[in-house]
Motif scaffolding. Structure first.
Motif, PDB file in Angstrom:
ATOM      1  N   ILE A 136       9.725  36.532  27.766  1.00 25.70           N
ATOM      2  CA  ILE A 136      10.360  37.847  27.607  1.00 25.70           C
ATOM      3  C   ILE A 136      11.829  37.701  27.995  1.00 25.70           C
ATOM      4  O   ILE A 136      12.154  37.080  29.008  1.00 25.70           O
ATOM      5  CB  ILE A 136       9.650  38.887  28.496  1.00 25.70           C
ATOM      6  N   VAL A 137      12.691  38.232  27.141  1.00 30.70           N
ATOM      7  CA  VAL A 137      14.126  38.133  27.429  1.00 30.70           C
ATOM      8  C   VAL A 137      14.779  39.511  27.333  1.00 30.70           C
ATOM      9  O   VAL A 137      14.329  40.388  26.597  1.00 30.70           O
ATOM     10  CB  VAL A 137      14.856  37.192  26.434  1.00 30.70           C
ATOM     11  N   MET A 193      15.313  44.401  24.994  1.00 33.09           N
ATOM     12  CA  MET A 193      14.197  43.555  25.419  1.00 33.09           C
ATOM     13  C   MET A 193      13.570  42.920  24.189  1.00 33.09           C
ATOM     14  O   MET A 193      13.430  43.572  23.145  1.00 33.09           O
ATOM     15  CB  MET A 193      13.150  44.363  26.177  1.00 33.09           C
ATOM     16  N   SER A 194      13.184  41.649  24.311  1.00 32.48           N
ATOM     17  CA  SER A 194      12.563  40.970  23.182  1.00 32.48           C
ATOM     18  C   SER A 194      11.845  39.710  23.672  1.00 32.48           C
ATOM     19  O   SER A 194      11.605  39.548  24.871  1.00 32.48           O
ATOM     20  CB  SER A 194      13.636  40.617  22.141  1.00 32.48           C
ATOM     21  N   ASN A 195      11.499  38.857  22.738  1.00 29.15           N
ATOM     22  CA  ASN A 195      10.886  37.560  23.055  1.00 29.15           C
ATOM     23  C   ASN A 195      11.755  36.442  22.504  1.00 29.15           C
ATOM     24  O   ASN A 195      12.414  36.616  21.477  1.00 29.15           O
ATOM     25  CB  ASN A 195       9.486  37.456  22.454  1.00 29.15           C
TER      26      ASN A 195
END
Lengths: 137, 391
Positions: free
Chosen positions: A87-88, A99-101
């Motif tokens: 998760i980044v 927020m994302s991957n």
């Protein structure tokens, strides 16, 4: 790409243009006509100045990692079997933090301030998510 | 003379794993214990605050009052702020008592997170407190949120995971002195670092427990309880909230961002009202959903410089007998964490300490205690400074 059983977002009048742009693999965000700032997530008013007029604007697709966490245990969640999941939080070149991957990275590429670029994950016919890969020159 | 609100009574239910009681049973047990501690009866209660949290009804506070037989209330509120709710509730109750709106306000909460839900669903339920459209699709869990916070903290201050671990180690030392604490075996920094990663950089021992239990307190006017020599003063209290989405917190505003939280705003108000400085605080029960939650609050409240909370803990300052004992009951990390009401246990413990009734773990100097509560990835805070009974 790693499979993740994803909970799905709700598509509403506030965000349907955003989700249409990701389905087209050409992500756009609202840019305020008054203060000229971008904001995320999509919504009915500029988060920065309260103006109600905006222009859906194509993103450059680049950003840097603000922070990250590798989820290793997620008992009871739909993606329980899909860990580890990276998760980044990515600061887009346009300003907002999303927020994302992160996928397809080498050790060392998962680092704060590392450059990343947008990719797209077509989850189903309606939902395409913005995800990220390392930006390699 | 103006009415001054005080904490007249406290109560707790059994804590930990409580399979033999329902959530409602736990709540009512804690409530009756607090009312009895204050020397009052249920008929004396004319205000109630309960955060419905994971309960089935948004009117759960009314259901609890109904169960207790409190028909007419002149205040019934929910303070829907997750872990921060039960600090904010004291501020609301204090205003109600001091303005004449209520005579005795019951604040109560209780959850069955360990034995009342399908395994793992406690975490699922918590997800509703965070965004379902732009965060949950990316597999954000509560530990992942705090992992993102912790990773950024480590980066900004060139700290490492052992700095986080120091908080878990110190907290366990306190828990060892609490016969009711769930986890009492001493642990080392290596034990924390060798425990499995939940969401990096957080290990299992950086994360709070998942428990059953409840707590309650009664806020009344000074001099009206059974024994005024046990009435605990509210010297100062403040709250502050920032944002909701993690990215919005990270973007920040002014002096604040993800790792520089708005708890300083709540703290300054509490310190100012109390006429005290951080150096004058005798003990602090700091909301410890995760080790990083304590780290950022110790710094933002001014107990130590930014980036030094791990070192501050490693030097023994927050240990039993230290300069600032922190979470003398063992906190959410080692005592019990029954969800949103877990922070109430920081208040009930502070009241015991200020009354001098904390037994084996009584702190030597107990003129005052700071209690914080927090929620939603360090974005909602309440800070109270409580004072010993005036003799």
């Amino acid at each position: 790409m790693q499979h993740i059983t994803r909970p799905l977002p709700s598509i509403t009048q506030d965000n349907e243009d955003f989700w249409r742009s990701t389905r087209e693999h050409a992500a756009r965000l609202q840019r305020c006509n008054a203060c000229e700032k971008f904001w995320y997530y999509p919504g009915p008013v500029c988060h920065n100045c309260g103006a109600r007029n905006w222009t859906w604007t194509l993103l450059s697709g680049v950003g840097t990692i603000y922070s990250y966490s590798v989820l290793e245990r997620a008992k009871g969640n739909p993606y329980e079997e899909d860990v580890p999941i990276t998760i980044v939080l990515v600061r887009l070149a346009e300003g907002p933090v999303v927020m994302s991957n992160l996928f397809d990275y080498e050790p060392g590429e998962l680092a704060i301030d590392a450059e990343v670029m947008i990719d797209y994950e077509d989850v189903n016919d309606e939902v395409t998510l913005i995800v990220f890969r390392p930006a390699r020159r | 003379m103006a009415t001054r609100a005080i904490i007249a009574g406290i109560g707790e239910s059994p804590l930990g794993k409580v399979p033999g009681m329902t959530a409602l049973g736990i709540i009512v047990d804690a409530a009756l214990n607090a009312i009895e501690d204050a020397g009052l009866t249920v008929q004396d209660i004319d205000g109630i605050i309960l955060h419905p949290a994971f309960h089935v009804s948004p009117r759960y506070h009314i259901i609890v009052a109904e169960t207790l037989g409190i028909y007419v209330k002149t205040m019934a509120d929910t303070t829907m702020m997750g872990g921060a709710s039960y600090g904010v509730a004291i501020e609301r109750a204090k205003q109600a008592v001091e303005s004449g709106l209520c005579k005795n306000v019951l604040i109560v909460g209780g959850e069955k997170l360990a034995t009342g839900h399908v395994s793992g669903s406690a975490m699922m339920a918590s997800v509703g407190a965070h965004n379902l459209d732009y965060e949950y699709p990316f597999a954000a869990t509560i530990p992942a949120y705090y992992g993102l916070l912790a990773q950024r903290y480590l980066h900004d201050y060139n700290a490492d995971e052992s700095d986080l671990a120091q908080i878990a180690v110190a907290t366990r030392k306190h828990a060892a002195r609490n016969p009711n604490a769930t986890m009492r075996e001493p642990i080392s920094v290596d034990d924390v670092l060798n425990s499995p990663i939940i969401s990096s950089p957080l290990h299992r021992l950086d994360c709070s427990l998942v428990s059953d239990g409840g707590a309650a307190y009664v806020i009344s006017a000074a001099g009206t309880s059974k024994d005024p020599s046990r009435e605990v003063e509210v010297l100062g209290i403040g709250q502050a909230q920032s944002y909701y989405h993690m990215g919005q917190l990270a973007e920040g505003k002014g002096d604040h961002d993800l790792v520089r939280t708005v708890v300083d705003v709540a703290g300054k108000r509490a310190f100012s009202q109390a006429g005290l400085t951080p150096a004058e605080i005798n003990m602090a029960n700091i909301y410890d959903s995760f080790t990083i939650t304590v780290i950022v609050q110790l710094e933002d409240l001014g107990f130590c410089e930014r980036g030094t909370a791990g070192k501050f803990a490693a030097e023994g300052n927050i240990d039993p007998g230290g300069k600032l004992p922190v979470n003398t009951h063992g906190g959410l990390l080692s005592n019990a964490h029954p969800g949103a009401c877990g922070g109430m246990l920081g208040f009930t413990e502070a009241v015991r300490q200020l009354r001098g009734e904390a037994g084996l773990r009584q702190v030597a100097k107990h003129d005052n205690a700071l209690v914080s509560s927090a929620s939603a990835v360090a974005s909602n805070f309440s800070v109270s400074i409580l004072g010993a009974p005036i003799q």
